[in-house]
Write an enzyme that holds these catalytic residues in place. Structure first.
Site, PDB file in Angstrom:
ATOM      1  N   ASP A 139       0.869  -1.186   0.000  1.00  0.00           N
ATOM      2  CA  ASP A 139       0.000   0.000   0.000  1.00  0.00           C
ATOM      3  C   ASP A 139       0.905   1.234   0.000  1.00  0.00           C
ATOM      4  O   ASP A 139       1.664   1.457   0.942  1.00  0.00           O
ATOM      5  CB  ASP A 139      -0.882  -0.057   1.268  1.00  0.00           C
ATOM      6  CG  ASP A 139      -1.810   1.154   1.403  1.00  0.00           C
ATOM      7  OD1 ASP A 139      -1.556   2.196   0.767  1.00  0.00           O
ATOM      8  OD2 ASP A 139      -2.778   1.049   2.184  1.00  0.00           O
ATOM      9  N   ASP A 184      -3.382   2.444  -5.497  1.00  0.00           N
ATOM     10  CA  ASP A 184      -2.186   2.382  -4.661  1.00  0.00           C
ATOM     11  C   ASP A 184      -2.097   1.132  -3.784  1.00  0.00           C
ATOM     12  O   ASP A 184      -1.376   1.132  -2.791  1.00  0.00           O
ATOM     13  CB  ASP A 184      -2.044   3.661  -3.823  1.00  0.00           C
ATOM     14  CG  ASP A 184      -2.850   3.638  -2.540  1.00  0.00           C
ATOM     15  OD1 ASP A 184      -3.937   3.037  -2.547  1.00  0.00           O
ATOM     16  OD2 ASP A 184      -2.382   4.211  -1.542  1.00  0.00           O
ATOM     17  N   GLU A 185      -2.805   0.069  -4.150  1.00  0.00           N
ATOM     18  CA  GLU A 185      -2.763  -1.155  -3.349  1.00  0.00           C
ATOM     19  C   GLU A 185      -2.770  -2.393  -4.242  1.00  0.00           C
ATOM     20  O   GLU A 185      -3.547  -2.450  -5.193  1.00  0.00           O
ATOM     21  CB  GLU A 185      -4.032  -1.249  -2.490  1.00  0.00           C
ATOM     22  CG  GLU A 185      -3.869  -0.802  -1.071  1.00  0.00           C
ATOM     23  CD  GLU A 185      -5.175  -0.953  -0.308  1.00  0.00           C
ATOM     24  OE1 GLU A 185      -5.570  -2.099  -0.037  1.00  0.00           O
ATOM     25  OE2 GLU A 185      -5.785   0.081  -0.008  1.00  0.00           O
TER      26      GLU A 185
HETATM   27  P1  TTP Z   1      -5.130   5.713   1.035  1.00  0.00           P
HETATM   28  O1  TTP Z   1      -4.256   4.529   0.813  1.00  0.00           O
HETATM   29  O2  TTP Z   1      -6.319   5.559   1.902  1.00  0.00           O
HETATM   30  O3  TTP Z   1      -4.298   6.915   1.622  1.00  0.00           O
HETATM   31  P2  TTP Z   1      -2.846   7.440   1.304  1.00  0.00           P
HETATM   32  O4  TTP Z   1      -2.107   6.598   0.319  1.00  0.00           O
HETATM   33  O5  TTP Z   1      -2.952   8.871   0.915  1.00  0.00           O
HETATM   34  O6  TTP Z   1      -2.167   7.398   2.723  1.00  0.00           O
HETATM   35  P3  TTP Z   1      -1.598   6.149   3.574  1.00  0.00           P
HETATM   36  O7  TTP Z   1      -0.152   6.464   3.777  1.00  0.00           O
HETATM   37  O8  TTP Z   1      -2.398   6.221   4.834  1.00  0.00           O
HETATM   38  O9  TTP Z   1      -1.833   4.911   2.794  1.00  0.00           O
HETATM   39  O10 TTP Z   1      -5.661   6.249  -0.343  1.00  0.00           O
HETATM   40  C1  TTP Z   1      -4.888   6.206  -1.545  1.00  0.00           C
HETATM   41  C2  TTP Z   1      -5.141   7.424  -2.404  1.00  0.00           C
HETATM   42  O11 TTP Z   1      -6.530   7.524  -2.722  1.00  0.00           O
HETATM   43  C3  TTP Z   1      -4.789   8.716  -1.709  1.00  0.00           C
HETATM   44  O12 TTP Z   1      -3.436   9.088  -1.893  1.00  0.00           O
HETATM   45  C4  TTP Z   1      -5.749   9.694  -2.322  1.00  0.00           C
HETATM   46  C5  TTP Z   1      -6.945   8.886  -2.727  1.00  0.00           C
HETATM   47  N1  TTP Z   1      -8.056   9.119  -1.783  1.00  0.00           N
HETATM   48  C6  TTP Z   1      -9.015  10.070  -2.098  1.00  0.00           C
HETATM   49  O13 TTP Z   1      -8.933  10.693  -3.172  1.00  0.00           O
HETATM   50  N2  TTP Z   1     -10.035  10.302  -1.220  1.00  0.00           N
HETATM   51  C7  TTP Z   1     -10.148   9.652  -0.025  1.00  0.00           C
HETATM   52  O14 TTP Z   1     -11.096   9.905   0.757  1.00  0.00           O
HETATM   53  C8  TTP Z   1      -9.155   8.653   0.307  1.00  0.00           C
HETATM   54  C9  TTP Z   1      -9.226   7.899   1.613  1.00  0.00           C
HETATM   55  C10 TTP Z   1      -8.137   8.428  -0.601  1.00  0.00           C
HETATM   56 CA    CA Z   2      -1.939   4.323   0.582  1.00  0.00          CA
END
Ligand code: TTP
Ligand code: CA
Length: 366
Positions: free
Chosen positions: A11, A111-112
């Protein structure tokens, strides 16, 4: 006896914001906010994500932008509009690297991704640690993005392991540790346990995953129905047999390129499209997809563009079908249009998997 599986979930850390950092390294030490601006007023819209510095100020996904601005007042925070095209490019490059490290890859979002690395590490969780570090280092060097990895005996444990340590985390849960690892966590860490279910479970005296694991399965079935009841019981006991499998999420796969000179010469054009379609074919076959549509895209010297498409009678998965159809589409196109051509593209779409995919339990939970 079936071998232990070794499953990873990767992730990417604060992904959209990290992508912005990557192309503007000088902002690395500042709060970074990426938002969707609705355009009604200058600050209307919401935060997509923020880097960890901005999170310290309480700026998180979903927060209205005007509130983010207020919380970051007096800092040297930087704000960006979302740029999905750029984030997708970065994501695709990383997924491509992952493919080289796994027997199967299941991308769950931009992103996963889950990686089944059982064979690569010969079922060993000790080897998995070095292997995960190697993947992280490789992506860091090639792309410059950091991410967290959870390793476990199945997707469920890998996901929760990953969530338990971010950013730049590496959490390894061996099969014999899985039940104890999950036990103290609140039930809403399990996929499919939302707000309503959490409240219902709390009324039943279930707060942690450990409480749920010990709860009478028959009673869970009575309350939540058979599919969910059994799922909750198994999940809480760290049981999850779902395979890591490619989602075939792409709607089309295509490539576009510029010709060395403007032309109407079919052979010259096909030389270029052969290059492009070899790339398309490689991606399609790596993903194990069959396609039903082949299309061409043409940009003329006056920069107007057109596309033409053929639908096949049967799904195909070979390069000759792409070649043959691209050729005949260009022959027809040249006969119809008098203009010289500047750029060309090849695209396939209407995908199906070679094997009908088994419906995954998690698809019931979304
Ligand atoms: P996440 O993996 O939830 O968050 P992240 O990668 O920003 O942070 P983390 O280090 O906690 O993993 O979400 C992935 C991407 O999806 C994030 O960069 C932006 C997008 N996103 C949105 O556009 N709106 C949202 O409400 C969320 C949760 C994520
Ligand atoms: Ca992430």
């Amino acid at each position: 006896m079936a071998q232990n599986r070794v499953i990873m979930l990767a992730d990417f850390d604060y992904f959209f914001a990290q992508c912005e950092e990557l192309r503007n390294p000088t902002i690395k030490d500042k709060p970074i906010v990426v938002g969707v601006y609705s355009g009604r007023t200058e600050d209307s819209g919401a935060v997509s994500t923020s880097n960890y510095i901005a999170r310290k100020f309480g700026v998180k996904s979903g927060l209205p932008l005007f509130m983010a601005k207020r919380k970051l007042e007096g800092t040297d925070a930087v704000f960006f509009h979302v740029d999905h095209v750029y984030y997708d490019q970065i994501s695709n490059r990383i997924m491509q690297i992952f493919r080289g490290y796994a027997t199967s890859l299941e991308q769950v979002s931009v992103d996963e991704a889950y990686l089944d690395v059982t064979e690569q590490v010969e079922g060993s969780f000790e080897k998995a640690k070095d292997y995960a570090q190697k993947i992280k280092a490789d992506v860091k060097i090639q792309v410059g993005i950091s991410f967290s990895i959870g390793v476990g005996p199945n997707k469920l444990v890998a996901k929760i392991a990953c969530d338990s340590q971010k950013p730049d985390g590496l959490t390894i849960i061996k099969p014999e540790e899985a039940v104890a690892f999950l036990a103290p966590l609140p039930v809403d860490w399990l996929l499919g346990v939302g707000k309503k279910t959490t409240v219902r479970m709390e009324q039943m005296g279930i707060k942690t995953i450990g409480d749920l694991a010990k709860y009478d399965c028959q009673r869970l079935i009575e309350v939540f129905g058979k599919v969910l009841g059994i799922y909750f019981h198994n999940a809480a006991n760290a049981i999850d047999n779902e395979p890591v499998q490619e989602q075939g999420e792409a709607e089309s796969i295509g490539r576009v390129g510029t010709l060395k000179q403007d032309t109407r010469d079919l052979a010259f054009i096909l030389q270029k499209t052969d290059e492009l379609l070899a790339d398309v074919f490689r991606e399609v076959s790596e993903k194990g997809l069959s396609f039903r549509q082949v299309a061409i895209y043409v940009v003329m010297t006056d920069l107007s563009s057109k596309s033409r498409m053929t639908t096949l009678e049967q799904p195909a998965k070979d390069i000759d079908t792409i070649k043959r159809n691209v050729r005949s589409l260009f022959e027809k196109f040249l006969a119809e249009s008098p203009l010289e051509i500047r750029r060309v593209g090849v695209k396939v779409s209407r995908f199906s998997k070679e094997e009908p995919r088994q419906k995954q339990l998690t698809s019931f939970l979304k």
